[in-house]
Scaffold this motif. Structure first.
Motif, PDB file in Angstrom:
ATOM      1  N   GLU A  37      -2.671  -1.714  -8.891  1.00 38.65           N
ATOM      2  CA  GLU A  37      -3.764  -0.842  -8.463  1.00 38.65           C
ATOM      3  C   GLU A  37      -3.663  -0.612  -6.961  1.00 38.65           C
ATOM      4  OE1 GLU A  37      -7.382  -2.877  -9.295  1.00 38.65           O
ATOM      5  OE2 GLU A  37      -6.991  -3.085 -11.440  1.00 38.65           O
ATOM      6  N   VAL A  38      -4.350   0.415  -6.500  1.00 37.56           N
ATOM      7  CA  VAL A  38      -4.516   0.623  -5.060  1.00 37.56           C
ATOM      8  C   VAL A  38      -5.402  -0.472  -4.494  1.00 37.56           C
ATOM      9  CG1 VAL A  38      -5.544   2.126  -3.301  1.00 37.56           C
ATOM     10  CG2 VAL A  38      -4.214   3.128  -5.175  1.00 37.56           C
ATOM     11  N   LYS A  39      -5.041  -1.003  -3.326  1.00 30.93           N
ATOM     12  CA  LYS A  39      -5.935  -1.902  -2.600  1.00 30.93           C
ATOM     13  C   LYS A  39      -6.791  -1.040  -1.676  1.00 30.93           C
ATOM     14  CE  LYS A  39      -6.315  -6.029   0.187  1.00 30.93           C
ATOM     15  NZ  LYS A  39      -7.534  -5.486   0.830  1.00 30.93           N
ATOM     16  N   TRP A  40      -8.076  -1.007  -1.973  1.00 31.81           N
ATOM     17  CA  TRP A  40      -8.990  -0.146  -1.220  1.00 31.81           C
ATOM     18  C   TRP A  40      -9.510  -0.860   0.021  1.00 31.81           C
ATOM     19  CZ3 TRP A  40      -8.591   4.537  -3.033  1.00 31.81           C
ATOM     20  CH2 TRP A  40      -8.281   4.720  -4.396  1.00 31.81           C
ATOM     21  N   ARG A  98      -8.435   9.533   2.372  1.00 33.27           N
ATOM     22  CA  ARG A  98      -8.051   8.135   2.551  1.00 33.27           C
ATOM     23  C   ARG A  98      -9.268   7.302   2.966  1.00 33.27           C
ATOM     24  NH1 ARG A  98      -2.622   9.103   6.293  1.00 33.27           N
ATOM     25  NH2 ARG A  98      -1.424  10.257   4.724  1.00 33.27           N
ATOM     26  N   HIS A 167      -4.531   2.755 -13.054  1.00 36.11           N
ATOM     27  CA  HIS A 167      -3.606   1.688 -12.696  1.00 36.11           C
ATOM     28  C   HIS A 167      -2.293   1.980 -13.413  1.00 36.11           C
ATOM     29  CE1 HIS A 167      -4.281   0.253 -16.744  1.00 36.11           C
ATOM     30  NE2 HIS A 167      -3.504  -0.791 -16.556  1.00 36.11           N
ATOM     31  N   ALA A 175       4.421   1.823  -7.293  1.00 36.01           N
ATOM     32  CA  ALA A 175       3.053   1.735  -6.768  1.00 36.01           C
ATOM     33  C   ALA A 175       3.070   1.469  -5.272  1.00 36.01           C
ATOM     34  CB  ALA A 175       2.291   0.623  -7.500  1.00 36.01           C
ATOM     35  N   TRP A 176       3.982   0.610  -4.837  1.00 38.28           N
ATOM     36  CA  TRP A 176       4.112   0.305  -3.410  1.00 38.28           C
ATOM     37  C   TRP A 176       4.461   1.559  -2.617  1.00 38.28           C
ATOM     38  CZ3 TRP A 176       3.097  -3.576  -0.144  1.00 38.28           C
ATOM     39  CH2 TRP A 176       3.707  -3.562   1.109  1.00 38.28           C
ATOM     40  N   THR A 179       1.470   4.172  -2.608  1.00 36.29           N
ATOM     41  CA  THR A 179       0.349   3.810  -1.740  1.00 36.29           C
ATOM     42  C   THR A 179       0.748   3.872  -0.272  1.00 36.29           C
ATOM     43  OG1 THR A 179       0.902   1.454  -2.036  1.00 36.29           O
ATOM     44  CG2 THR A 179      -0.811   2.370  -3.463  1.00 36.29           C
ATOM     45  N   PHE A 184      -2.685   4.316   1.985  1.00 37.38           N
ATOM     46  CA  PHE A 184      -3.649   3.321   1.527  1.00 37.38           C
ATOM     47  C   PHE A 184      -3.316   1.944   2.092  1.00 37.38           C
ATOM     48  CE2 PHE A 184      -3.706   6.630  -1.758  1.00 37.38           C
ATOM     49  CZ  PHE A 184      -5.053   6.957  -1.712  1.00 37.38           C
ATOM     50  N   VAL A 187      -1.408  -2.790  -2.128  1.00 36.25           N
ATOM     51  CA  VAL A 187      -1.342  -2.844  -3.591  1.00 36.25           C
ATOM     52  C   VAL A 187      -1.976  -4.131  -4.082  1.00 36.25           C
ATOM     53  CG1 VAL A 187       0.222  -2.982  -5.580  1.00 36.25           C
ATOM     54  CG2 VAL A 187       0.758  -1.437  -3.688  1.00 36.25           C
ATOM     55  N   HIS A 210       0.130  -3.092   3.246  1.00 38.49           N
ATOM     56  CA  HIS A 210       1.083  -2.366   4.067  1.00 38.49           C
ATOM     57  C   HIS A 210       0.736  -2.630   5.537  1.00 38.49           C
ATOM     58  CE1 HIS A 210       2.527  -0.185   0.640  1.00 38.49           C
ATOM     59  NE2 HIS A 210       1.353   0.358   0.396  1.00 38.49           N
TER      60      HIS A 210
END
Length: 324
Positions: A37-40, A98, A167, A175-176, A179, A184, A187, A210
């Motif tokens: 998933e995206v890490k928000w 974003r 997801h 995914a990496w 994002t 973003f 991950v 990141h």
């Protein structure tokens, strides 16, 4: 799944959010066992919707944030007769879509209804939902992540200020890359068989951020405290632009004592009486230096005030330094 006798309708079970462990992405040969998933970059909230049209939001710290984010109340209305407890992250997105934590900070902790309503129009939040822990009288925490995700999608709760971002399973590197390109924070990898462990920081959930590296010019320094007295506690970083040297923040994290001693020697030979920065610098007791030393730092993004977010010292760049 366990059935609970929960009465009256608003008496939902209190569930603390499960937490992720900082770790690298799963190995490529193990990717098939994980969802990504995206890490928000926001504020974690558990959403309680008892099925009567109301909604209660509770932060990770246990604070009631319902009044702070009035634009999210409509989520409860989307779930009539379906008592549910959801996990998610409250974010404010910028014009590029974003998450911007600096903008979100303008919303945090506001309890006055009129002030909160005004801010909701100026800086609307969005609730990114990524888990469901209780639904229709059943506790879902013993179900595997993959099954909880399927139930969450099945709720169909998309709305103007909330959504269930997709997801992916078994494609961590993709995914990496996605994002990173999207700007973003990072991950989240979640083992497909993982149970939901309230309040536990589990290795079955991994967070990988990141980071961005940047070369900055040192225009001053602030003295450290305690055993670091007399040494730089942080350096004052700037970037050159047409208006001059623009202050972007102070960097102290990641500096070893040996590096601080070396910096103290270098900085002692290039002092100056006034600030080399084009604008104001909000650091008391700053020591100014000629802007000749260049350092490489890492950071996670920019604040709304154009300051470095979570900057960390990497190294001095003698190949870019001009002492002549």
């Amino acid at each position: 799944m366990d059935r609970l006798e929960v009465t009256p309708a608003h008496a939902l079970p209190e569930i603390r959010p499960m937490l992720a462990t900082p770790a690298p992405l799963p190995a490529e040969d193990d990717e098939a066992s994980w969802g990504f998933e995206v890490k928000w970059d926001g504020v974690r909230c558990v959403a309680y919707a008892p099925g009567d049209g109301t909604l209660r939001l509770v932060t990770r710290a246990g604070n009631d944030a319902t009044a702070t984010y009035p634009e999210l109340r409509g989520l409860g209305e989307r779930l009539p007769g379906r008592p549910v407890v959801l996990d998610g992250e409250v974010v404010v997105v910028d014009e590029r879509g974003r998450p911007d934590f600096g903008l979100l900070q303008r919303r945090m902790g506001v309890a006055n209804p009129r002030r909160a309503a005004h801010l909701a129009m100026e800086y609307p939040v969005h609730l990114m939902l990524f888990d469901v822990m209780y639904l229709d009288g059943a506790l879902l925490t013993e179900l595997p992540y993959r099954e909880r995700r399927a139930l969450l999608y099945g709720l169909g709760v998309g709305g103007p200020n909330w959504s269930v971002p997709a997801h992916v399973e078994g494609h961590g590197l993709q995914a990496w890359d996605a994002t990173l390109r999207g700007g973003f924070e990072g991950v989240l990898a979640k083992r497909l068989t993982s149970r939901y462990l309230p309040g536990v920081r589990s290795p079955d959930w991994r967070k990988t951020k990141h980071v961005i590296t940047l070369d900055v010019v040192i225009g001053g320094w602030a003295e450290g405290r305690g055993h670091l007295a007399g040494l730089p506690g942080a350096v004052l970083a700037g970037l050159r632009d047409p208006s001059g040297l623009r202050y972007v923040g102070s960097v102290g994290s990641g500096l070893s004592e040996h590096e601080r001693q070396d910096l103290a020697r270098y900085l002692s030979v290039i002092p100056r009486a006034d600030s080399p920065f084009a604008g104001p610098v909000d650091v008391s007791g700053a020591h100014w230096v000629e802007p000749r030393l260049v350092a490489e730092i890492a950071f996670t993004g920019w604040t709304a005030a154009d300051r470095l977010r979570h900057p960390t010292w990497h190294r001095l760049r003698p190949d870019l330094t001009q002492l002549g």
